[in-house]
Design an enzyme around this catalytic site. Structure first.
Site, PDB file in Angstrom:
ATOM      1  N   LEU A  14       0.819  -1.210   0.000  1.00 39.10           N
ATOM      2  CA  LEU A  14       0.000   0.000   0.000  1.00 39.10           C
ATOM      3  C   LEU A  14       0.851   1.258   0.000  1.00 39.10           C
ATOM      4  CD1 LEU A  14      -2.773   1.333   0.137  1.00 39.10           C
ATOM      5  CD2 LEU A  14      -2.664   1.104   2.633  1.00 39.10           C
ATOM      6  N   THR A  32      10.119   6.764   1.903  1.00 39.58           N
ATOM      7  CA  THR A  32      11.132   6.145   2.749  1.00 39.58           C
ATOM      8  C   THR A  32      10.974   4.633   2.759  1.00 39.58           C
ATOM      9  OG1 THR A  32       9.860   6.152   4.828  1.00 39.58           O
ATOM     10  CG2 THR A  32      11.026   8.180   4.226  1.00 39.58           C
ATOM     11  N   ASN A  83       2.782   3.942   7.284  1.00 42.57           N
ATOM     12  CA  ASN A  83       2.373   2.721   6.606  1.00 42.57           C
ATOM     13  C   ASN A  83       3.236   1.517   6.952  1.00 42.57           C
ATOM     14  OD1 ASN A  83       1.193   1.078   4.222  1.00 42.57           O
ATOM     15  ND2 ASN A  83       3.387   1.162   3.765  1.00 42.57           N
ATOM     16  N   SER A 134      -3.746   1.240   9.724  1.00 42.67           N
ATOM     17  CA  SER A 134      -4.034   0.198  10.699  1.00 42.67           C
ATOM     18  C   SER A 134      -4.647  -0.978   9.959  1.00 42.67           C
ATOM     19  CB  SER A 134      -4.963   0.741  11.799  1.00 42.67           C
ATOM     20  OG  SER A 134      -5.208  -0.236  12.770  1.00 42.67           O
ATOM     21  N   TYR A 148       0.510  -8.678  16.078  1.00 47.25           N
ATOM     22  CA  TYR A 148       0.072  -7.755  15.029  1.00 47.25           C
ATOM     23  C   TYR A 148      -1.206  -7.013  15.414  1.00 47.25           C
ATOM     24  CZ  TYR A 148      -1.537  -6.089  10.468  1.00 47.25           C
ATOM     25  OH  TYR A 148      -1.993  -5.302   9.441  1.00 47.25           O
ATOM     26  N   LYS A 152      -2.167  -3.054  16.313  1.00 42.64           N
ATOM     27  CA  LYS A 152      -3.159  -2.280  15.570  1.00 42.64           C
ATOM     28  C   LYS A 152      -4.242  -1.712  16.492  1.00 42.64           C
ATOM     29  CE  LYS A 152      -1.274  -2.722  11.520  1.00 42.64           C
ATOM     30  NZ  LYS A 152      -0.583  -1.553  10.933  1.00 42.64           N
ATOM     31  N   THR A 183      -1.912  -7.140  -1.676  1.00 38.55           N
ATOM     32  CA  THR A 183      -0.573  -6.584  -1.467  1.00 38.55           C
ATOM     33  C   THR A 183       0.446  -7.646  -1.063  1.00 38.55           C
ATOM     34  OG1 THR A 183      -1.067  -6.108   0.855  1.00 38.55           O
ATOM     35  CG2 THR A 183      -1.508  -4.352  -0.751  1.00 38.55           C
TER      36      THR A 183
END
Length: 287
Positions: A14, A32, A83, A134, A148, A152, A183
């Site tokens: 993303l 970045t 991100n 998120s 994970y 979030k 993705t």
């Protein structure tokens, strides 16, 4: 006038789509990544409108250095997209401690580090948009995602708090909460699964079968999500949380329905703990 974006985790997924959408729209971007060479093709295509920088978001000094690169190149930062992130599936007791910590550090502390680094700039400007990528997993819990999804959930809470801190300054913050997107996230999440202890087959084993059927058939289009990010960056009153995708809407709704039902079922116990309440603590509801 075009805006200046700083996007973390820009080399793929993303983040890459958001960078490309912003550049295609005429914006200026500091993209970045841990390996900025992966972004060289963008420099070739867009020239001076894009700069790249190495950034490991768990390093606060590196976050400050990246913000300075953006200032040196463009003089301001209007939009921050937090991100960078990853997730691995495993039972908590079988997940290596360093992997659990790395997921929390990247997915949550990384958001905090880069936000902290950019705030002096946006505060001086008295404007800015911060988009925290998120997940719908920040509203529910699934077996195997202890690190994970905990991170979030923390991102969602951080977003809620910071919106109140920053609103009087003119800085907006939104948590983007997509469902499954095309993705390759699912393949990476399943890339380090240990041999499951038999006790975890009914929970995490079932999840892995579901994930195997889902990967490659995700509902979410990351290019369309990137277009939403572009529009949010120009919105005067963006939401605190924005679900993205029909599956995100479904799973979040299901989780909220279950929470509301549990709250109603246990309401008598909830109210029984106030001072002045008469009678014994009521019986605990049974399943």
């Amino acid at each position: 006038m075009s805006k200046v974006w700083l996007v973390t985790g820009s080399s793929r997924g993303l983040g890459r789509h958001i960078v490309e959408a912003a550049l295609a729209a005429g914006e200026r971007v500091l993209a970045t990544a841990r390996k900025p060479k992966d972004l060289d093709d963008l420099v070739e295509r867009y020239g001076e409108r894009v700069k790249t920088a190495a950034l490991d978001v768990v390093d606060p000094a590196a976050a400050r250095a990246a913000v300075q690169v953006a200032l040196d190149a463009f003089g301001r930062v209007d939009v921050l997209v937090n991100n960078a992130g990853f997730g691995h599936i495993a039972p908590l007791e079988q997940m290596p401690e360093d992997d659990f910590r790395a997921q929390i550090d990247t997915n949550f502390h990384g958001v905090v580090n880069v936000t902290r680094a950019v705030l002096p700039v946006m505060r001086a400007q008295k404007s800015g948009h911060i988009l925290n990528v998120s997940s719908v997993g920040g509203r529910l819990g699934m077996a195997g995602f202890s690190a994970y999804q905990s991170a979030k959930w923390a991102v969602g809470g951080f977003t809620e708090v910071m919106r109140h801190e920053l609103a009087p300054i003119g800085i907006h913050m939104t948590a983007l909460e997509p469902g499954g997107m095309a993705t390759n996230w699912g393949n990476e999440a399943a890339s380090q699964i240990p041999a499951l202890l038999p006790e975890y087959e009914p929970s995490i084993g079932a999840l892995l079968k579901l994930l195997g059927e889902h990967v490659g058939k995700e509902h979410g289009d990351p290019q369309r999500v990137a277009q939403v990010a572009l529009k949010l960056a120009y919105h005067d009153n963006p939401p605190a949380h924005l679900l993205l995708g029909s599956d995100a809407l479904y799973f979040a709704g299901q989780a909220e329905t279950e929470r509301n039902a549990a709250g109603e079922r246990w309401q008598a116990v909830t109210l029984s703990t106030d001072f002045g309440t008469e009678g014994d603590i009521p019986a605990m509801p049974q399943a």
